[in-house]
Scaffold this motif. Sequence first.
Motif, PDB file in Angstrom:
ATOM      1  N   THR A   1      42.744  38.575  25.171  1.00  0.00           N
ATOM      2  CA  THR A   1      41.433  39.129  25.576  1.00  0.00           C
ATOM      3  C   THR A   1      40.779  38.270  26.645  1.00  0.00           C
ATOM      4  O   THR A   1      40.191  38.766  27.612  1.00  0.00           O
ATOM      5  N   HIS A   2      40.852  36.960  26.463  1.00  0.00           N
ATOM      6  CA  HIS A   2      40.248  36.051  27.438  1.00  0.00           C
ATOM      7  C   HIS A   2      40.914  36.189  28.809  1.00  0.00           C
ATOM      8  O   HIS A   2      40.229  36.208  29.848  1.00  0.00           O
ATOM      9  N   GLU A   3      42.245  36.305  28.784  1.00  0.00           N
ATOM     10  CA  GLU A   3      42.951  36.467  30.052  1.00  0.00           C
ATOM     11  C   GLU A   3      42.566  37.777  30.740  1.00  0.00           C
ATOM     12  O   GLU A   3      42.337  37.822  31.957  1.00  0.00           O
ATOM     13  N   ALA A   4      42.457  38.849  29.934  1.00  0.00           N
ATOM     14  CA  ALA A   4      42.053  40.136  30.521  1.00  0.00           C
ATOM     15  C   ALA A   4      40.621  40.070  31.064  1.00  0.00           C
ATOM     16  O   ALA A   4      40.311  40.625  32.123  1.00  0.00           O
ATOM     17  N   LYS A   5      39.738  39.365  30.329  1.00  0.00           N
ATOM     18  CA  LYS A   5      38.355  39.229  30.780  1.00  0.00           C
ATOM     19  C   LYS A   5      38.278  38.463  32.085  1.00  0.00           C
ATOM     20  O   LYS A   5      37.490  38.800  32.979  1.00  0.00           O
ATOM     21  N   GLN A   6      39.101  37.420  32.191  1.00  0.00           N
ATOM     22  CA  GLN A   6      39.109  36.657  33.437  1.00  0.00           C
ATOM     23  C   GLN A   6      39.569  37.527  34.609  1.00  0.00           C
ATOM     24  O   GLN A   6      39.013  37.453  35.717  1.00  0.00           O
TER      25      GLN A   6
ATOM     26  N   VAL B   1      37.257  38.445  37.854  1.00  0.00           N
ATOM     27  CA  VAL B   1      37.712  38.236  39.227  1.00  0.00           C
ATOM     28  C   VAL B   1      37.557  39.518  40.040  1.00  0.00           C
ATOM     29  O   VAL B   1      37.064  39.525  41.172  1.00  0.00           O
ATOM     30  N   LEU B   2      37.968  40.635  39.406  1.00  0.00           N
ATOM     31  CA  LEU B   2      37.836  41.914  40.107  1.00  0.00           C
ATOM     32  C   LEU B   2      36.361  42.275  40.344  1.00  0.00           C
ATOM     33  O   LEU B   2      35.997  42.814  41.399  1.00  0.00           O
ATOM     34  N   HIS B   3      35.510  41.989  39.338  1.00  0.00           N
ATOM     35  CA  HIS B   3      34.074  42.296  39.483  1.00  0.00           C
ATOM     36  C   HIS B   3      33.448  41.455  40.593  1.00  0.00           C
ATOM     37  O   HIS B   3      32.600  41.938  41.372  1.00  0.00           O
ATOM     38  N   LEU B   4      33.847  40.174  40.665  1.00  0.00           N
ATOM     39  CA  LEU B   4      33.340  39.323  41.728  1.00  0.00           C
ATOM     40  C   LEU B   4      33.776  39.846  43.099  1.00  0.00           C
ATOM     41  O   LEU B   4      32.983  39.866  44.058  1.00  0.00           O
ATOM     42  N   GLN B   5      35.000  40.272  43.156  1.00  0.00           N
ATOM     43  CA  GLN B   5      35.470  40.845  44.418  1.00  0.00           C
ATOM     44  C   GLN B   5      34.679  42.104  44.774  1.00  0.00           C
ATOM     45  O   GLN B   5      34.331  42.327  45.945  1.00  0.00           O
ATOM     46  N   LEU B   6      34.373  42.922  43.734  1.00  0.00           N
ATOM     47  CA  LEU B   6      33.585  44.136  43.971  1.00  0.00           C
ATOM     48  C   LEU B   6      32.175  43.793  44.475  1.00  0.00           C
ATOM     49  O   LEU B   6      31.656  44.431  45.407  1.00  0.00           O
ATOM     50  N   GLN B   7      31.531  42.791  43.852  1.00  0.00           N
ATOM     51  CA  GLN B   7      30.191  42.395  44.285  1.00  0.00           C
ATOM     52  C   GLN B   7      30.208  41.896  45.720  1.00  0.00           C
ATOM     53  O   GLN B   7      29.281  42.182  46.506  1.00  0.00           O
ATOM     54  N   ASN B   8      31.213  41.145  46.052  1.00  0.00           N
ATOM     55  CA  ASN B   8      31.317  40.657  47.430  1.00  0.00           C
ATOM     56  C   ASN B   8      31.446  41.816  48.420  1.00  0.00           C
ATOM     57  O   ASN B   8      30.820  41.832  49.493  1.00  0.00           O
TER      58      ASN B   8
END
Length: 699
Positions: free
Chosen positions: A116-121, A125-132
């Motif tokens: 779960t932690h790996e999937a959350k990470q 990462v994808l969410h940060l890329q989306l925000q950028n």
Amino acid sequence: MSTDPLKKRKTKVIRGDGGTPETKRIRGDADQDVRVYNEEVELEGRDTEQDYILYKSTCEAVAKLMAEIQDLKASGAKEGSMEVEERRRRGSVQFIALKKLNRMAHMRLKKARDQTHEAKQRVDVLHLQLQNLLYEVLHLQKEIGKCLEFRSQHEEIELVSVDEFFQEAPAEISRPHLTKEDPHQLTLARLDWELEQRKRLAEQYKSSLCTKEKILKGIEMKKEYLNSLQPGLQAIMQASLPVQEYLSMPFERVQKQAEVARHLPPPLYVLLVQASAYGQACDTNLSVSISGDVDEAKALSRPPEDSQDDESDSDAEEEQQNTKRRRATVGVQLDDKRKEMLKRHPLSLCIELNCKDASTVHLDIERVFGAYGSILHLFFYYLMNLNILTVKVKVSASADLSGAISAGELLNPESLLNCLYASDHGQETPNPANRYQFDKVGIVSFADYVAELGHPYVWVQSLGGLHFSSDSPQVEGPHSSLSASHMESTMKLLRGRLQARLALHKQFSSLEHSIVPVSNECQHLFPAKVVSRLAHWTMMSYEEFVELSFVQHVMKAGLVRNTDLFFMATVERGTARLQAAVVLNPRYPEITPLFSLSLLWKGERSGRTDDNLRAMESEVNVFRSELQGPRPGLQLLTNQMQRLCVCLDVYLETESQVCDGSEGPREFPREKMCLRTARGPNRLKPFKYNHPQGFFSHR
């Protein structure tokens, strides 16, 4: 006993993090075989559902073994018996299996958490890329918006239209072959043409300034010439003052008044202009003057900046003194606020109405009743914070008015102008906004300050051009048209009120001496001989009037108000005494005085119990047109009293014949000629006098 050299080698089992046991050889120890047990490897091959089923079966087996051990102990088996030990060993094996299942469960939980932690990470990462990316999109959108909203400075310049540009601009600037196809070149050409035009206008402006300077120099020279004429003109004006007074042309006084009038508040200024115009056009006996502190009025009209500069030093000193004083109490602060709210303008207006303009027809009448030559002084004040006008009144009579005791309230300044128009008592402010202002400073009623400030009658506001009607919205500022529409009617009412009160004063003086004055114009309304006489004429208060028993029907009908004047008249003839309670409305003679009668003769009678007394009240109260005399009807009250005496004679002289048919008692011999002494079922007496025949008849 020696050990066996061929004894088996010991085997060491090493457990890893999980999984099946693995066999390893430890370095330096050639005699031991090492097995490594890895439960994680085993965990990957195990099924969760099967472990759950195994867990349930193991728990049931443990519970069953415990129950069997309990049964064995209950049946008397010993502690160390084979059956009990066997079941204990089997139970221990089951507990070991449970522990293993527990470890497996924890390992599965840890593995799930790690996954779960790996999937959350990865999601972070994808969410940060989306925000950028979104930020970059937003930034690009803002830059695009700035580009779209960019306005060049030339767009703020009002250029001539394109058609006008091609018509007026020369060909070297307009360049039609190029600008008609290229909008950019067209804009540049229009800007060039605008620049050329502005240069030309700037040159014209400079030339206009030069012309202006020349004109100003000429104006200054003419001003100097006119200023040099001022002393000579003033000397001429001073020398002509006697001529102005002789010819009744007060130019000097009018000029000074015009200079002071500039500092009047707008309502008083409107009143001054309209009253002066009315006096010049319609009433030469009306005069207007301004009084008060002109310097204080100038200070009020001075702009705030100037007054602040002039009084800066004094304000600083006052502030230093105020800091040393004790803090004012709440009551003192409210008193100061009330005084400030009720503050009057330093300038006031005085209008004088002279009653010496009587016509030739009524001149003798007004001289008889004391109105000729009297002056009514009206003092108008403006309350600045309340935006209303108030008035005070004073009467300068041409004759002595101290003779009549009952006439004390007739010329009272507090009530002289009451109800000049219907229901206008002047006790409350007509401005609805003042009610909210009074609530802030604790003023309950404006009537408490009327004696000091004057009466805020509605007609006073109209004369000043102020209008406070609730039906239409209030328009700021006074209106000259409103003042002009009320001026003539109000001045006539004021002069009529003074004439009526002076006439009443003269009449009351005669009535107190038991004399009913009747003028020559009204002698034909009454017979030559009237036996009944007026014995007493006194004034009474509203409370005394209300206590009378024979006036209750008048009170119930709402014909009496506490602002009226009340009198008691006593008419006597022989043993008969007639009491008449008289209600005099402030608008007399426009409103007829009201008589209520009570006869004391052979008992007490009133208009409610005796039809003939009620008929006598009708004769006095109803037939105004017969009794008012020459206009404006100043003899109405005395004529009513004289008719009352005549009606009492008819009543007494005909009463005995109605009762017994005889010629009448000796006390009241019949002296009036009547066609019929009584008529109808009510046996009404003939009270109507017919002139010149001289007999009485029924109506």
